[in-house]
Design a protein around this motif. Structure first.
Motif, mmCIF file in Angstrom:
data_model
loop_
_atom_site.group_PDB
_atom_site.id
_atom_site.type_symbol
_atom_site.label_atom_id
_atom_site.label_comp_id
_atom_site.label_asym_id
_atom_site.label_seq_id
_atom_site.Cartn_x
_atom_site.Cartn_y
_atom_site.Cartn_z
ATOM 1 N N ALA A 1 16.822 21.780 36.285
ATOM 2 C CA ALA A 1 16.052 22.943 36.732
ATOM 3 C C ALA A 1 16.699 23.539 37.982
ATOM 4 C CB ALA A 1 14.619 22.545 37.017
ATOM 5 N N PHE A 2 16.517 24.832 38.153
ATOM 6 C CA PHE A 2 17.092 25.574 39.281
ATOM 7 C C PHE A 2 15.980 25.964 40.243
ATOM 8 C CE2 PHE A 2 18.829 29.626 41.069
ATOM 9 C CZ PHE A 2 19.905 29.076 41.738
ATOM 10 N N ASP A 3 16.185 25.753 41.545
ATOM 11 C CA ASP A 3 15.188 26.070 42.571
ATOM 12 C C ASP A 3 15.353 27.528 43.012
ATOM 13 O OD1 ASP A 3 13.549 26.337 44.798
ATOM 14 O OD2 ASP A 3 14.161 24.418 45.679
ATOM 15 N N PHE A 4 14.601 28.427 42.357
ATOM 16 C CA PHE A 4 14.712 29.860 42.654
ATOM 17 C C PHE A 4 14.199 30.228 44.036
ATOM 18 C CE2 PHE A 4 15.428 30.534 38.153
ATOM 19 C CZ PHE A 4 16.420 31.482 38.224
ATOM 20 N N GLU A 5 13.156 29.576 44.495
ATOM 21 C CA GLU A 5 12.618 29.912 45.821
ATOM 22 C C GLU A 5 13.657 29.650 46.906
ATOM 23 O OE1 GLU A 5 8.813 28.122 46.506
ATOM 24 O OE2 GLU A 5 7.967 28.997 44.674
ATOM 25 N N GLN A 6 14.300 28.505 46.855
ATOM 26 C CA GLN A 6 15.330 28.177 47.844
ATOM 27 C C GLN A 6 16.511 29.130 47.716
ATOM 28 O OE1 GLN A 6 18.535 26.589 47.151
ATOM 29 N NE2 GLN A 6 19.062 26.225 49.279
ATOM 30 N N TYR A 7 16.913 29.416 46.481
ATOM 31 C CA TYR A 7 18.028 30.332 46.242
ATOM 32 C C TYR A 7 17.709 31.729 46.791
ATOM 33 C CZ TYR A 7 21.145 33.451 43.684
ATOM 34 O OH TYR A 7 22.045 34.427 43.358
ATOM 35 N N GLU A 8 16.532 32.243 46.499
ATOM 36 C CA GLU A 8 16.167 33.579 46.972
ATOM 37 C C GLU A 8 16.150 33.636 48.494
ATOM 38 O OE1 GLU A 8 12.875 37.132 46.494
ATOM 39 O OE2 GLU A 8 12.476 35.210 45.538
ATOM 40 N N ARG A 9 15.609 32.597 49.140
ATOM 41 C CA ARG A 9 15.621 32.564 50.615
ATOM 42 C C ARG A 9 17.058 32.631 51.131
ATOM 43 N NH1 ARG A 9 11.652 28.871 49.978
ATOM 44 N NH2 ARG A 9 13.056 27.107 50.182
ATOM 45 N N ARG A 10 17.933 31.872 50.517
ATOM 46 C CA ARG A 10 19.328 31.812 50.975
ATOM 47 C C ARG A 10 20.022 33.163 50.815
ATOM 48 N NH1 ARG A 10 23.168 27.332 51.626
ATOM 49 N NH2 ARG A 10 25.272 28.034 51.153
ATOM 50 N N VAL A 11 19.855 33.824 49.668
ATOM 51 C CA VAL A 11 20.570 35.083 49.452
ATOM 52 C C VAL A 11 19.937 36.259 50.180
ATOM 53 C CG1 VAL A 11 21.542 34.335 47.250
ATOM 54 C CG2 VAL A 11 19.461 35.700 47.249
ATOM 55 N N ARG A 12 18.655 36.199 50.436
ATOM 56 C CA ARG A 12 18.001 37.336 51.096
ATOM 57 C C ARG A 12 17.954 37.193 52.610
ATOM 58 N NH1 ARG A 12 13.332 39.802 47.450
ATOM 59 N NH2 ARG A 12 13.708 41.429 48.947
ATOM 60 N N GLN A 13 17.974 35.963 53.113
ATOM 61 C CA GLN A 13 17.861 35.760 54.551
ATOM 62 C C GLN A 13 19.153 35.250 55.187
ATOM 63 O OE1 GLN A 13 14.465 33.183 55.067
ATOM 64 N NE2 GLN A 13 13.114 34.574 53.959
ATOM 65 N N GLY A 14 20.030 34.682 54.380
ATOM 66 C CA GLY A 14 21.275 34.130 54.907
ATOM 67 C C GLY A 14 22.354 35.188 55.010
ATOM 68 N N PRO A 15 23.533 34.765 55.440
ATOM 69 C CA PRO A 15 24.650 35.712 55.526
ATOM 70 C C PRO A 15 25.135 36.090 54.131
ATOM 71 C CG PRO A 15 25.425 33.493 55.954
ATOM 72 C CD PRO A 15 23.921 33.413 55.818
ATOM 73 N N CYS A 16 25.945 37.106 54.061
ATOM 74 C CA CYS A 16 26.609 37.482 52.806
ATOM 75 C C CYS A 16 27.430 36.276 52.345
ATOM 76 C CB CYS A 16 27.510 38.690 53.048
ATOM 77 S SG CYS A 16 28.651 39.007 51.678
ATOM 78 N N PHE A 17 27.181 35.822 51.125
ATOM 79 C CA PHE A 17 27.831 34.593 50.669
ATOM 80 C C PHE A 17 29.336 34.748 50.511
ATOM 81 C CE2 PHE A 17 27.433 36.627 46.601
ATOM 82 C CZ PHE A 17 28.332 36.013 45.740
#
Length: 166
Positions: free
Chosen positions: A9-25
């Motif tokens: 399973a993939f953790d979408f909540e953690q992923y969304e936080r990372r891409v929306r609040q973190g730096p440009c990957f």
């Protein structure tokens, strides 16, 4: 799917936080941020290609310009885009030469809301996948991501890198 690691399973909540609040990957990867390390398969002065961290298909790569741009239509000259697409083609060809591939999916995803840095997705569909599990189904993390380990991804990146011809 033959030859594919099991999915989890993939953790979408953690992923969304990372891409929306973190730096440009992509910018973080290019700058060497260890939290955004990926297995690079190709790099030159203008472009970087790497295995995605949470693949839905083995060999799933992203190809991006190093320069932070968000629109290939508005921010790239035609000659820049064609050169970039040449790298996309070379990486896709190397992936297909490394892994059994029935079809190579290629698309640009992302949005202003997350993953805004222009990048192309390259995802090799292995032979024998039932039709109802192909196309968007095969690409969507909602259907699980492969359980891949760092050593296997590193070896795969080396193999793909050795087959790139530009």
């Amino acid at each position: 799917m033959d030859g594919q690691p099991p999915k989890t399973a993939f953790d979408f909540e953690q992923y969304e936080r990372r891409v929306r609040q973190g730096p440009c990957f992509v910018c973080a990867l290019v700058s060497g941020d260890p939290d955004y390390r990926h297995h690079v398969v190709y790099e030159d002065d203008e472009t970087v290609a790497f295995l995605t961290r949470n693949p839905t298909l083995l060999g799933y790569c992203l190809v991006a310009p190093k320069r932070h741009i968000q629109s290939w239509i508005q921010e790239m000259e035609q000659h820049e885009f064609l050169r970039f697409q040449g790298v996309v083609y070379a990486v896709a060809s190397a992936v297909a030469a490394t892994l059994p591939t029935e079809r190579m999916y290629s698309m640009s995803l992302g949005s202003q809301q997350g993953n805004a840095h222009l990048h192309w997705h390259l995802a090799p569909l292995p032979p024998g996948v039932p039709y109802h599990q192909q196309q968007f189904y095969a690409l969507m993390a909602e259907n699980g991501v492969l359980t891949v380990d760092d050593d296997a991804q590193s070896a795969l990146a080396r193999e793909v890198r050795s087959r790139i011809q530009l």
